[in-house]
Write a protein that holds these residues in place. Structure first.
Motif, PDB file in Angstrom:
ATOM      1  N   THR A 223     -12.667   9.727  -1.218  1.00  0.00           N
ATOM      2  CA  THR A 223     -11.624   8.223  -1.902  1.00  0.00           C
ATOM      3  C   THR A 223     -10.876   8.505  -2.973  1.00  0.00           C
ATOM      4  O   THR A 223      -9.844   7.835  -3.363  1.00  0.00           O
ATOM      5  CB  THR A 223     -12.670   6.976  -1.348  1.00  0.00           C
ATOM      6  OG1 THR A 223     -13.284   7.118   0.460  1.00  0.00           O
ATOM      7  CG2 THR A 223     -11.840   6.023  -1.817  1.00  0.00           C
ATOM      8  N   ALA A 224     -11.364   8.639  -3.684  1.00  0.00           N
ATOM      9  CA  ALA A 224     -11.586   8.990  -5.333  1.00  0.00           C
ATOM     10  C   ALA A 224     -10.212  10.027  -5.337  1.00  0.00           C
ATOM     11  O   ALA A 224      -9.433  10.601  -6.867  1.00  0.00           O
ATOM     12  CB  ALA A 224     -13.112   9.528  -6.154  1.00  0.00           C
ATOM     13  N   GLY A 225      -9.268  10.301  -4.287  1.00  0.00           N
ATOM     14  CA  GLY A 225      -9.119  12.300  -4.407  1.00  0.00           C
ATOM     15  C   GLY A 225      -8.683  12.830  -5.169  1.00  0.00           C
ATOM     16  O   GLY A 225      -8.444  14.001  -4.678  1.00  0.00           O
ATOM     17  N   VAL A 226      -9.952  13.268  -4.693  1.00  0.00           N
ATOM     18  CA  VAL A 226     -10.795  14.727  -4.827  1.00  0.00           C
ATOM     19  C   VAL A 226     -11.302  15.428  -3.564  1.00  0.00           C
ATOM     20  O   VAL A 226     -11.737  14.934  -2.725  1.00  0.00           O
ATOM     21  CB  VAL A 226     -11.946  14.735  -6.551  1.00  0.00           C
ATOM     22  CG1 VAL A 226     -12.163  16.446  -6.362  1.00  0.00           C
ATOM     23  CG2 VAL A 226     -11.692  14.026  -7.180  1.00  0.00           C
ATOM     24  N   PRO A 227     -10.748  16.866  -3.424  1.00  0.00           N
ATOM     25  CA  PRO A 227     -11.265  17.659  -2.848  1.00  0.00           C
ATOM     26  C   PRO A 227     -12.064  18.400  -2.271  1.00  0.00           C
ATOM     27  O   PRO A 227     -13.116  18.134  -3.444  1.00  0.00           O
ATOM     28  CB  PRO A 227      -9.843  18.923  -2.316  1.00  0.00           C
ATOM     29  CG  PRO A 227      -8.940  18.506  -3.796  1.00  0.00           C
ATOM     30  CD  PRO A 227      -9.695  17.460  -4.531  1.00  0.00           C
ATOM     31  N   VAL A 228     -13.540  17.832  -0.795  1.00  0.00           N
ATOM     32  CA  VAL A 228     -14.498  18.444  -0.775  1.00  0.00           C
ATOM     33  C   VAL A 228     -14.909  18.685   0.352  1.00  0.00           C
ATOM     34  O   VAL A 228     -14.258  18.201   1.074  1.00  0.00           O
ATOM     35  CB  VAL A 228     -15.064  16.983  -0.770  1.00  0.00           C
ATOM     36  CG1 VAL A 228     -14.571  15.726  -0.029  1.00  0.00           C
ATOM     37  CG2 VAL A 228     -16.427  16.832  -0.841  1.00  0.00           C
ATOM     38  N   VAL A 229     -15.467  19.367  -0.307  1.00  0.00           N
ATOM     39  CA  VAL A 229     -15.904  20.092   1.194  1.00  0.00           C
ATOM     40  C   VAL A 229     -17.801  20.170   1.434  1.00  0.00           C
ATOM     41  O   VAL A 229     -18.546  20.177   0.967  1.00  0.00           O
ATOM     42  CB  VAL A 229     -15.793  21.493   1.622  1.00  0.00           C
ATOM     43  CG1 VAL A 229     -16.100  22.577   0.298  1.00  0.00           C
ATOM     44  CG2 VAL A 229     -16.040  22.475   2.649  1.00  0.00           C
ATOM     45  N   LEU A 230     -18.421  20.495   2.690  1.00  0.00           N
ATOM     46  CA  LEU A 230     -19.862  20.332   3.030  1.00  0.00           C
ATOM     47  C   LEU A 230     -19.913  21.690   3.163  1.00  0.00           C
ATOM     48  O   LEU A 230     -19.021  22.090   4.404  1.00  0.00           O
ATOM     49  CB  LEU A 230     -20.549  19.016   3.771  1.00  0.00           C
ATOM     50  CG  LEU A 230     -20.438  17.745   3.348  1.00  0.00           C
ATOM     51  CD1 LEU A 230     -20.858  17.321   4.576  1.00  0.00           C
ATOM     52  CD2 LEU A 230     -21.297  17.567   2.379  1.00  0.00           C
ATOM     53  N   ASP A 231     -20.998  22.736   3.168  1.00  0.00           N
ATOM     54  CA  ASP A 231     -21.907  23.447   3.724  1.00  0.00           C
ATOM     55  C   ASP A 231     -22.694  23.438   4.349  1.00  0.00           C
ATOM     56  O   ASP A 231     -24.398  23.549   3.415  1.00  0.00           O
ATOM     57  CB  ASP A 231     -21.591  24.835   2.512  1.00  0.00           C
ATOM     58  CG  ASP A 231     -22.172  26.271   3.259  1.00  0.00           C
ATOM     59  OD1 ASP A 231     -21.829  25.962   3.449  1.00  0.00           O
ATOM     60  OD2 ASP A 231     -21.961  26.882   1.961  1.00  0.00           O
TER      61      ASP A 231
END
Length: 232
Positions: A223-231
């Motif tokens: 939502t803050a516009g930062v790419p994020v991913v879970l491993d």
């Protein structure tokens, strides 16, 4: 699952153990071991092993991931004589061992590294009932390592601290489990201020005190516009 951030491959193996593999063949591990996260694994492909503080010092974990010519970088405060669960000092391990303080920058072969202070603020949200921090200042560090031109930053077991947002990093790997470190909300706010190219959270769900809602963290960061991913 392997997270790819060209030209790197990133694997969170559990707890605070992070594997960083570059296209040019250089592999680094951050805080390998403890709580069975390396059970059944003996890759021994690590050129560089980074140990942020005593809670993450695991001689067996280091030996599982490091090859015979590896360099092991350990915060200066780690002392096996003060720990019940291990009896081997870092210098007794069969590797080149370098001690570091917080807030240093240096070069090891093809890798650029820096350390940062890692601690809980006295009287803050991540302290004991008497207000004393689980991680006092001076007893640990965060690590930034640049592999193939990409800088990956692990803040260590730490609160979100004001200087963090001034760092220029490509991949942020914050702890989000709370209790002893920043929690998922604090980490998401930090990611929004730092604005790295990718966020990969670690140090959560290993045991009850670190349980958190990782999907809610993803929503907050995205939502803050930062790419994020879970491993996971």
């Amino acid at each position: 699952m392997t997270v790819k951030r060209h030209p790197l491959e990133l694997d969170w193996l559990g707890y605070a153990t992070l594997r960083i593999a570059g296209r040019t063949g250089v592999t680094a591990y951050v805080d390998p071991g403890r709580y069975g996260v390396l059970e059944g694994r003996r890759p021994r492909d690590g050129d560089l092993v980074l140990v942020s503080h005593a809670h993450h010092y695991d001689p067996d974990g280091i030996e599982r991931v490091a090859h015979e010519d590896a360099i092991v970088v350990v915060h200066e405060s780690v002392d096996a004589a003060e720990m019940d669960r291990v009896d081997r000092q870092p210098e007794s391990l069969p590797y080149e061992v370098e001690r570091v303080r917080a807030d240093e920058s240096f070069v090891l072969g093809p890798l650029d590294l820096f350390t940062t202070p890692a601690y809980n603020v006295h009287g803050g949200p991540h302290t004991r009932e008497d207000g004393s921090p689980y991680h006092p200042e001076g007893e640990g560090c965060g690590f930034g390592v640049t592999v193939d031109g990409v800088t990956v930053f692990w803040p260590g077991d730490s609160d979100a601290l004001p200087f963090h947002e001034e760092l220029d990093v490509d991949v942020l790997c914050p702890p989000i489990g709370g209790s002893f470190t920043m929690d998922r909300r604090e980490a998401a706010e930090l990611a929004g201020r730092m604005r790295p190219e990718l966020v990969l959270p670690i140090h959560y769900d290993t045991f009850e005190a670190l349980e958190t809602d990782s999907e809610a963290f993803v929503v907050d960061v995205a939502t803050a516009g930062v790419p994020v991913v879970l491993d996971e």
